[in-house]
Structure formats: C-alpha cells, structure tokens
Write an enzyme that holds these catalytic residues in place. Structure first.
Site, mmCIF file in Angstrom:
data_model
loop_
_atom_site.group_PDB
_atom_site.id
_atom_site.type_symbol
_atom_site.label_atom_id
_atom_site.label_comp_id
_atom_site.label_asym_id
_atom_site.label_seq_id
_atom_site.Cartn_x
_atom_site.Cartn_y
_atom_site.Cartn_z
ATOM 1 N N LYS A 1 -11.556 6.765 60.928
ATOM 2 C CA LYS A 1 -12.560 6.664 61.993
ATOM 3 C C LYS A 1 -13.782 5.924 61.452
ATOM 4 C CE LYS A 1 -14.141 9.819 65.623
ATOM 5 N NZ LYS A 1 -14.376 11.243 65.945
HETATM 6 O O1 G3P Z 1 -15.579 13.477 68.369
HETATM 7 C C1 G3P Z 1 -16.454 12.664 69.044
HETATM 8 C C2 G3P Z 1 -16.936 13.159 70.380
HETATM 9 O O2 G3P Z 1 -15.865 13.639 71.128
HETATM 10 C C3 G3P Z 1 -18.126 14.067 70.324
HETATM 11 O O3 G3P Z 1 -18.302 14.782 71.492
HETATM 12 O O4 G3P Z 1 -19.290 16.743 72.604
HETATM 13 O O5 G3P Z 1 -20.338 15.886 70.487
HETATM 14 O O6 G3P Z 1 -20.526 14.597 72.616
HETATM 15 P P1 G3P Z 1 -19.705 15.527 71.813
#
Ligand code: G3P
Length: 219
Positions: A87
């Site tokens: 990633k």
């Molecule tokens: O893993 C990346 C992403 O899905 C993060 O989500 O909930 O932290 O905005 P969030």
C-alpha cells in the site's frame, strides 16, 4: 465485487473469514496502532498472522515517503508472503514507486485517493488497486460516491485494469451504492459488512415460520 475487511483486529478478520465471503484485508498505520501493534518486528509478525488467516490480498502500507525508502520497505513487505499487496500513498514519490513495483510484478494499492485525477495517475503508473476514501469526502460535505462513479467512467473509457477499491466505508448503504456503481472492491469495518445481513422482516418472518412449524408439529 470483492469484500475486504478494513481492520488489523485479528478476531474480526477471523469472523469475516469464517463467514466465507472475505477476499482480503486492508490495514493502515492508524489501524495497526489501534490494535497496539508497534515496532517493525511486531508489525511484520502481525502481517504474517493476517496472511495465515485469509486467502489473499493483505494490504500492508509503507511508512517511507521517499522513492528509495518505499521501494525498500515495499520489497521487504512483498517478500513476507505472496498474499501481500503493497500500500503506497498518493504522492509524487508514491507514483514512481507504484511504477517500479508494477514492473517487478509486485501488486500495489494506491491509498489516500480523493480525486479522479489522482486515480487516473495511479492507474497510469500501473497500480493494482486505487483506494478512494469516500467516507472522508462525505465527512467534508463532498460526494464520495460521485468520485467512485467518475473513476469507474475513466477506467472504463481506457480499459485500465486497475481495480477500484472503495475505502473509508461508513455503513451498509455505502457498500450497496458502491456495488451499484461498479466498484471492484469495497473495504469496510466488520460492522458495516454484517449490517448487510439485517432486515426486520427477515427476523419477524423467520420467527413466524419457526412458530408455525412448532405449532404444526404439536409442540
Ligand atoms: O483503510 C483506509 C480507509 O478505509 C480508512 O477509513 O474510516 O479511517 O476513513 P476511515
């Protein structure tokens, strides 16, 4: 559509895997920290454990932000297990690293995508996945789902094989909307995935079926 779980929590990853619908896992430094995983050795061990649980597609994020550092970290991560997807953040050095990994046959997930232009660049560099963060766009009153639709159109216009991995999913309606828009993958917390199971008419209907069955059997 592939289903990934967006967590570093082993119990939740196992629960989703046991459900039989899991295609992968996405993690990030914040999710690892949330599980109390810190230090290179612990992080590596945690990735290995996750790879032992799931069939494929374990996104492991590089910490370096320079090209050489990303390549070094990414190659080490990819060498841990063939299930690892490196990633890489959507920055200039990240695009160079994605191009490099693509040439080496190392799968990548370009993360922190907030515009169609960013997704186009990542696809051009050969990213396996792009991760548009739709929830975080919604959080600032910008239509995250519109971004998924725009990226779908662009990738289809040119036949880019890069897969749209809709991330930052907040709930079951996001998942259904992504499926309608043709996202290739969603990554979501376990609660959003299991919320898809729920409907009050299913629960009441099943209760009636079981009660009628018992009554007919004279129980
Ligand atoms: O893993 C990346 C992403 O899905 C993060 O989500 O909930 O932290 O905005 P969030």
């Amino acid at each position: 559509m592939k289903f990934f779980i967006d967590t570093a929590n082993l119990a939740q990853i196992k629960e989703a895997q046991d459900l039989g619908i899991l295609d992968g896992v996405t993690t990030n430094p914040s999710l690892m920290a949330k599980e109390g995983i810190s230090g290179d050795a612990s992080v590596i061990a945690h990735y290995k454990t996750i790879c032992d649980i799931v069939d494929d597609n374990v996104s492991a994020e590089v910490i370096a932000t320079d090209f050489e550092g990303m390549v070094k970290e990414g190659e080490a991560l990819a060498a841990l297990n063939p299930k690892i997807v490196v990633k890489v953040p959507m920055i200039k050095e990240g695009i160079k690293a994605i191009k490099y990994f693509s040439g080496k046959g190392i799968r990548t997930n370009c993360t922190l995508i907030f515009s169609a232009g960013q997704a186009l660049l990542a696809a051009k560099a050969g990213a396996t996945y792009v991760s548009p963060f739709l929830g975080r766009l919604d959080d600032i009153s910008t239509d995250g789902l519109q971004l998924i639709e725009d990226i779908r159109l662009i990738f289809d216009n040119y036949g880019y094989p890069t897969q749209i991995l809709a991330a930052s999913i907040r709930g079951p309606l996001h998942i259904v909307a992504c499926a309608k828009l043709g996202a290739d993958v969603i990554t979501a917390p376990l609660a959003a995935i299991t919320a898809l199971l729920k409907h009050p008419l299913t629960d009441s209907g099943l209760a009636t079926f079981l009660a009628d069955h018992a009554k007919a059997a004279g129980k």
